[in-house]
Design a protein around this motif. Structure first.
Motif, PDB file in Angstrom:
ATOM      1  N   ALA A  81      20.754  23.568  28.001  1.00  0.00           N
ATOM      2  CA  ALA A  81      22.198  23.445  28.232  1.00  0.00           C
ATOM      3  C   ALA A  81      22.828  24.772  28.619  1.00  0.00           C
ATOM      4  O   ALA A  81      22.530  25.813  28.036  1.00  0.00           O
ATOM      5  CB  ALA A  81      22.877  22.896  26.978  1.00  0.00           C
ATOM      6  N   CYS A  82      23.702  24.726  29.624  1.00  0.00           N
ATOM      7  CA  CYS A  82      24.476  25.897  30.003  1.00  0.00           C
ATOM      8  C   CYS A  82      25.899  25.454  30.324  1.00  0.00           C
ATOM      9  O   CYS A  82      26.161  24.256  30.459  1.00  0.00           O
ATOM     10  CB  CYS A  82      23.830  26.597  31.195  1.00  0.00           C
ATOM     11  SG  CYS A  82      23.773  25.581  32.669  1.00  0.00           S
ATOM     12  N   VAL A  83      26.793  26.400  30.438  1.00  0.00           N
ATOM     13  CA  VAL A  83      28.195  26.063  30.670  1.00  0.00           C
ATOM     14  C   VAL A  83      28.369  25.557  32.101  1.00  0.00           C
ATOM     15  O   VAL A  83      27.940  26.199  33.059  1.00  0.00           O
ATOM     16  CB  VAL A  83      29.099  27.292  30.436  1.00  0.00           C
ATOM     17  CG1 VAL A  83      30.554  26.958  30.748  1.00  0.00           C
ATOM     18  CG2 VAL A  83      28.957  27.764  28.995  1.00  0.00           C
ATOM     19  N   SER A  88      26.773  17.559  31.473  1.00  0.00           N
ATOM     20  CA  SER A  88      26.493  17.601  30.036  1.00  0.00           C
ATOM     21  C   SER A  88      24.982  17.539  29.883  1.00  0.00           C
ATOM     22  O   SER A  88      24.277  17.012  30.756  1.00  0.00           O
ATOM     23  CB  SER A  88      27.167  16.435  29.328  1.00  0.00           C
ATOM     24  OG  SER A  88      26.758  15.212  29.894  1.00  0.00           O
ATOM     25  N   PHE A  89      24.495  18.092  28.777  1.00  0.00           N
ATOM     26  CA  PHE A  89      23.049  18.248  28.599  1.00  0.00           C
ATOM     27  C   PHE A  89      22.577  17.532  27.336  1.00  0.00           C
ATOM     28  O   PHE A  89      23.198  17.633  26.285  1.00  0.00           O
ATOM     29  CB  PHE A  89      22.705  19.737  28.500  1.00  0.00           C
ATOM     30  CG  PHE A  89      22.965  20.475  29.773  1.00  0.00           C
ATOM     31  CD1 PHE A  89      21.942  20.691  30.687  1.00  0.00           C
ATOM     32  CD2 PHE A  89      24.240  20.927  30.082  1.00  0.00           C
ATOM     33  CE1 PHE A  89      22.183  21.360  31.882  1.00  0.00           C
ATOM     34  CE2 PHE A  89      24.490  21.598  31.276  1.00  0.00           C
ATOM     35  CZ  PHE A  89      23.463  21.820  32.180  1.00  0.00           C
ATOM     36  N   THR A  90      21.455  16.849  27.484  1.00  0.00           N
ATOM     37  CA  THR A  90      20.895  16.107  26.358  1.00  0.00           C
ATOM     38  C   THR A  90      20.231  17.061  25.367  1.00  0.00           C
ATOM     39  O   THR A  90      19.447  17.931  25.764  1.00  0.00           O
ATOM     40  CB  THR A  90      19.820  15.125  26.877  1.00  0.00           C
ATOM     41  OG1 THR A  90      20.401  14.340  27.915  1.00  0.00           O
ATOM     42  CG2 THR A  90      19.319  14.221  25.771  1.00  0.00           C
ATOM     43  N   LEU A  91      20.533  16.888  24.092  1.00  0.00           N
ATOM     44  CA  LEU A  91      19.805  17.613  23.049  1.00  0.00           C
ATOM     45  C   LEU A  91      18.715  16.674  22.543  1.00  0.00           C
ATOM     46  O   LEU A  91      19.006  15.668  21.908  1.00  0.00           O
ATOM     47  CB  LEU A  91      20.754  18.005  21.915  1.00  0.00           C
ATOM     48  CG  LEU A  91      21.943  18.900  22.302  1.00  0.00           C
ATOM     49  CD1 LEU A  91      22.926  19.003  21.141  1.00  0.00           C
ATOM     50  CD2 LEU A  91      21.464  20.280  22.738  1.00  0.00           C
ATOM     51  N   ASN A  92      17.478  16.990  22.861  1.00  0.00           N
ATOM     52  CA  ASN A  92      16.368  16.117  22.492  1.00  0.00           C
ATOM     53  C   ASN A  92      15.759  16.480  21.150  1.00  0.00           C
ATOM     54  O   ASN A  92      14.918  15.768  20.614  1.00  0.00           O
ATOM     55  CB  ASN A  92      15.276  16.182  23.564  1.00  0.00           C
ATOM     56  CG  ASN A  92      15.645  15.398  24.807  1.00  0.00           C
ATOM     57  OD1 ASN A  92      15.981  14.220  24.726  1.00  0.00           O
ATOM     58  ND2 ASN A  92      15.605  16.049  25.962  1.00  0.00           N
ATOM     59  N   ASP A  93      16.184  17.641  20.646  1.00  0.00           N
ATOM     60  CA  ASP A  93      15.555  18.173  19.450  1.00  0.00           C
ATOM     61  C   ASP A  93      16.519  19.170  18.816  1.00  0.00           C
ATOM     62  O   ASP A  93      17.370  19.731  19.517  1.00  0.00           O
ATOM     63  CB  ASP A  93      14.273  18.898  19.887  1.00  0.00           C
ATOM     64  CG  ASP A  93      13.368  19.227  18.735  1.00  0.00           C
ATOM     65  OD1 ASP A  93      12.411  18.485  18.524  1.00  0.00           O
ATOM     66  OD2 ASP A  93      13.622  20.241  18.049  1.00  0.00           O
ATOM     67  N   SER A 104      28.589  25.274  26.083  1.00  0.00           N
ATOM     68  CA  SER A 104      28.093  24.200  26.959  1.00  0.00           C
ATOM     69  C   SER A 104      28.392  22.828  26.361  1.00  0.00           C
ATOM     70  O   SER A 104      28.570  22.668  25.159  1.00  0.00           O
ATOM     71  CB  SER A 104      26.600  24.371  27.257  1.00  0.00           C
ATOM     72  OG  SER A 104      25.874  24.568  26.085  1.00  0.00           O
ATOM     73  N   THR A 105      28.432  21.849  27.247  1.00  0.00           N
ATOM     74  CA  THR A 105      28.729  20.474  26.840  1.00  0.00           C
ATOM     75  C   THR A 105      27.421  19.729  26.605  1.00  0.00           C
ATOM     76  O   THR A 105      26.541  19.731  27.470  1.00  0.00           O
ATOM     77  CB  THR A 105      29.543  19.770  27.944  1.00  0.00           C
ATOM     78  OG1 THR A 105      30.695  20.570  28.198  1.00  0.00           O
ATOM     79  CG2 THR A 105      29.963  18.384  27.531  1.00  0.00           C
ATOM     80  N   VAL A 106      27.319  19.101  25.449  1.00  0.00           N
ATOM     81  CA  VAL A 106      26.035  18.502  25.067  1.00  0.00           C
ATOM     82  C   VAL A 106      26.199  17.057  24.594  1.00  0.00           C
ATOM     83  O   VAL A 106      27.282  16.645  24.196  1.00  0.00           O
ATOM     84  CB  VAL A 106      25.361  19.326  23.941  1.00  0.00           C
ATOM     85  CG1 VAL A 106      24.966  20.705  24.451  1.00  0.00           C
ATOM     86  CG2 VAL A 106      26.265  19.433  22.721  1.00  0.00           C
ATOM     87  N   GLU A 107      25.091  16.317  24.701  1.00  0.00           N
ATOM     88  CA  GLU A 107      25.057  14.959  24.170  1.00  0.00           C
ATOM     89  C   GLU A 107      23.807  14.875  23.290  1.00  0.00           C
ATOM     90  O   GLU A 107      22.709  15.224  23.724  1.00  0.00           O
ATOM     91  CB  GLU A 107      25.021  13.925  25.303  1.00  0.00           C
ATOM     92  CG  GLU A 107      26.130  14.212  26.327  1.00  0.00           C
ATOM     93  CD  GLU A 107      26.665  13.008  27.054  1.00  0.00           C
ATOM     94  OE1 GLU A 107      26.715  11.914  26.472  1.00  0.00           O
ATOM     95  OE2 GLU A 107      27.033  13.172  28.235  1.00  0.00           O
ATOM     96  N   LEU A 108      24.023  14.449  22.087  1.00  0.00           N
ATOM     97  CA  LEU A 108      22.950  14.472  21.090  1.00  0.00           C
ATOM     98  C   LEU A 108      22.152  13.171  21.124  1.00  0.00           C
ATOM     99  O   LEU A 108      22.711  12.084  20.956  1.00  0.00           O
ATOM    100  CB  LEU A 108      23.562  14.678  19.702  1.00  0.00           C
ATOM    101  CG  LEU A 108      22.599  14.746  18.518  1.00  0.00           C
ATOM    102  CD1 LEU A 108      21.665  15.944  18.634  1.00  0.00           C
ATOM    103  CD2 LEU A 108      23.380  14.790  17.207  1.00  0.00           C
TER     104      LEU A 108
END
Ligand SMILES: *Cc1c(COP(=O)(O)O)cnc(C)c1O
Length: 335
Positions: A81-83, A88-93, A104-108
């Motif tokens: 993930a970056c700004v 938006s970026f997936t958090l897989n772990d 940064s914008t993330v989706e868990l």
């Protein structure tokens, strides 16, 4: 070189079928990962935009940058993930939370039973605290279903688990403004979609469903067809052999041509023993070379695949693999 035709009308037809289910174009995120399942990343991004879609899903940040002009929101499934104001970026772990750039914008992603990616249900609270502490913007909570396209009730317990997660998050942080999404194509075909904020539409948009026929709820039309051009033509006498290893023996005098498709283009060579029957009903004669196949035909252009589901069944794989592996360098054209 071989070439690919992209049928715009069929693509739009599939998208409107799913729009009927969701009730809006805004809630469809077209999955364009892996060169848009072999259809061509930028081309499919353009067409999605032209249809009126505003969201896309890709695997890498690199893919996201190519298609940025066409979308309002892009979800990246597998990159750090970056700004970025669109992605938006997936958090897989849990580790992904530490790797992510501050701001940064993330989706868990939560693991509801597939056990591939995503954090365990038990780690949810820890993850939410960590996301906050690290200064990340949480945009969504997501999950992925392991058996949506199988004849079983598995989808339902996984779906239920995700619904529970929604409730829990809603009760611990009632003011949190995040979206929830877990629907892929197969789930979207099987369950009502009108309350979904986002469906991640992959294979269905391209015109396929690997669901058993009892679940065939929407008519879908294949978007891609693969074609090859004639390179040379020759007469074979009865008993003469074709290609590497001479595995095909002409049963009679015949006229054959080579066409410019091979395993170098992402077409599978397989073992060459059971001939693949192309869309026009002809068997491929003998072994598949890096750049050539042989057919009993004199046509200048032949259609090799017009339905990847059917082609996949011939060689013991799924439609996804047939189309995704097609080489990026094959020219794609809209018809
Ligand atoms: C690839 C993918 C999808 C799309 O799946 P289809 O079966 O092609 O609809 C959805 N979500 C995630 C997380 C994926 O990796």
């Amino acid at each position: 070189m071989a070439f690919i035709k992209i049928n715009k009308e069929n693509f739009f037809y599939n998208l409107s079928q799913f729009t009927k289910k969701t009730g809006s174009k805004e809630s469809i995120g077209m999955v364009l990962k892996d060169n848009a399942y072999g259809h061509g990343l930028e081309l499919m991004a353009q067409l999605s935009h032209e249809f009126g879609l505003t969201q896309a899903v890709v695997r890498t940040y690199h893919e996201a940058q190519i298609i940025k002009p066409y979308f309002k929101q892009i979800l990246v499934l597998g990159d750090v993930a970056c700004v970025d104001n669109i992605c938006s970026f997936t958090l897989n772990d849990l580790e992904d939370i530490y790797k992510a750039q501050k701001g940064s914008t993330v989706e868990l992603k939560v693991d509801t039973g597939m056990h591939r990616n995503g954090i365990a249900f038990e780690a949810l609270e820890e993850a939410l605290i960590l996301i906050e502490k690290r200064g990340l913007k949480l945009k969504g909570i997501m999950s992925h279903n392991r058996s949506a396209d199988e004849l079983s009730s598995e989808l339902f317990w996984q779906h239920k688990k995700f619904e529970e997660i929604k409730k829990i998050i809603g009760s611990v942080t009632p003011n949190i403004n995040i979206r929830f999404h877990s629907f892929n194509s197969a789930t979207s075909l099987r369950l009502p979609c009108q309350n979904e904020e986002l469906i991640r539409l992959g294979i269905g948009g391209y015109g396929y469903s690997e669901l058993p026929s009892v679940y065939e709820t929407l008519e879908l039309k294949p978007v891609l067809s693969l074609w090859a051009k004639r390179v040379s033509t020759r007469k074979l006498k009865k008993g003469e052999r074709v290609g590497y290893g001479g595995s095909y023996i002409a049963p009679r005098d015949m006229i054959v041509s080579t066409y410019d498709l091979g395993y170098g283009d992402g077409w599978m060579r397989s073992n060459g023993f059971k001939p693949f029957i192309i869309a026009e009903g002809l068997p491929i004669l003998g072994r598949i070379s890096m750049d050539y196949i042989t057919l009993e035909s004199r046509k200048d252009e032949v259609c090799i695949v017009d339905n990847a589901l059917e082609s996949g069944r011939q060689v013991g794989t799924i439609s996804y693999e047939i189309i995704t592996q097609l080489n990026e360098n094959i020219k794609r054209m809209i018809v």
